[in-house]
Design an enzyme around this catalytic site. Structure first.
Site, PDB file in Angstrom:
ATOM      1  N   CYS A 156      12.985 -27.081  31.785  1.00  0.00           N
ATOM      2  CA  CYS A 156      14.075 -27.699  32.538  1.00  0.00           C
ATOM      3  C   CYS A 156      14.161 -29.196  32.235  1.00  0.00           C
ATOM      4  CB  CYS A 156      13.928 -27.410  34.028  1.00  0.00           C
ATOM      5  SG  CYS A 156      15.423 -27.760  34.993  1.00  0.00           S
TER       6      CYS A 156
ATOM      7  N   HIS B  66      12.809 -21.476  34.511  1.00  0.00           N
ATOM      8  CA  HIS B  66      11.458 -21.867  34.951  1.00  0.00           C
ATOM      9  C   HIS B  66      10.461 -20.712  34.917  1.00  0.00           C
ATOM     10  CE1 HIS B  66      12.195 -25.947  36.711  1.00  0.00           C
ATOM     11  NE2 HIS B  66      13.437 -25.511  36.683  1.00  0.00           N
TER      12      HIS B  66
ATOM     13  N   GLU C 221       7.298 -20.877  35.141  1.00  0.00           N
ATOM     14  CA  GLU C 221       6.192 -21.123  36.077  1.00  0.00           C
ATOM     15  C   GLU C 221       6.489 -20.615  37.474  1.00  0.00           C
ATOM     16  OE1 GLU C 221       8.710 -24.819  36.769  1.00  0.00           O
ATOM     17  OE2 GLU C 221       8.442 -23.240  35.281  1.00  0.00           O
TER      18      GLU C 221
END
Length: 225
Positions: A87, A196, A198
């Site tokens: 990002c 994302h 994560e």
């Protein structure tokens, strides 16, 4: 001794803790790196996480790209160290010259926050070896300036060399050229993506655990090295 993966924190970084957790879950040691320190602390790979570095008051990622730690990241990346930009981190590594192109305002000028299916286009990178080519993974997207753009020549080069790593499977909601969600460097060691991973390492806290594959791939890459 476990592999060490550094996670950078800039003023305005939001997702460093999540990225560090993903690193830990993958089996590596997460090492905190501070933007103002020109020191990578002996890590084997680096994650440049998401957020709003320096409030995005200039062009997104432009100020962070000049931080002391990024000087070290650029040097290490040129030497083959795996680097992942997520990002705002994708914006930063583009601004730092590690990847071509830029990220601009979403097509409809709205902030997007949704789960998106991505198609894995390239499994020959340091961050995608655990995936099968053509696999579709469910990853959260949250950004206002996530539209990937580059010159026609650059897009042609990325497509021709197989350097588009992820593509929005259902079409880019932000208007990214050719539905591009992520790209890599010529040697496949540097990867940037807008969604994302994560936030998708455990179905209890995200839409899937599909994102864990990126961090496991990096662990494999540094162990082999």
């Amino acid at each position: 001794m476990s592999a060490k993966i550094g996670v950078i924190t800039f003023p305005g970084t939001l997702d460093d803790v999540d990225a560090a957790r993903a690193v830990t879950v993958s089996g590596a040691e997460a090492v905190a790196l501070w933007h103002a320190d020109a020191d990578l602390k002996g890590v084997d790979a680096v994650v440049v996480p998401g957020g709003f570095s320096y409030g995005d008051y200039l062009r997104c990622g432009a100020i962070a790209a000049m931080a002391p730690v990024m000087t070290e990241v650029v040097t290490a990346a040129k030497g083959g160290m795996p680097v992942l930009g997520i990002c705002n981190g994708f914006q930063i590594i583009c601004e730092a010259g590690l990847l071509p192109g830029a990220l601009g305002r979403n097509r409809d000028m709205h902030f997007l926050c949704r789960d998106e299916w991505l198609r894995v286009e390239n499994t020959d990178t340091a961050w995608t070896s655990r995936f099968e080519s053509g696999a579709e993974i469910l990853i959260p997207l949250k950004s206002g300036e996530g539209r990937y753009m580059a010159t026609a020549d650059t897009i042609s080069e990325l497509e021709g060399e197989g350097r588009v790593v992820f593509r929005y499977a259902g079409g880019a909601p932000n208007g990214s050229t050719n539905d591009i969600a992520g790209i890599c460097s010529e040697n496949g060691r540097v990867v940037g993506l807008m969604p994302h991973p994560e936030h998708a390492i455990d179905p209890l806290t995200g839409p899937s655990d599909d994102g864990l594959g990126l961090f496991l791939s990096a662990l494999d890459a540094v162990v082999r090295a």
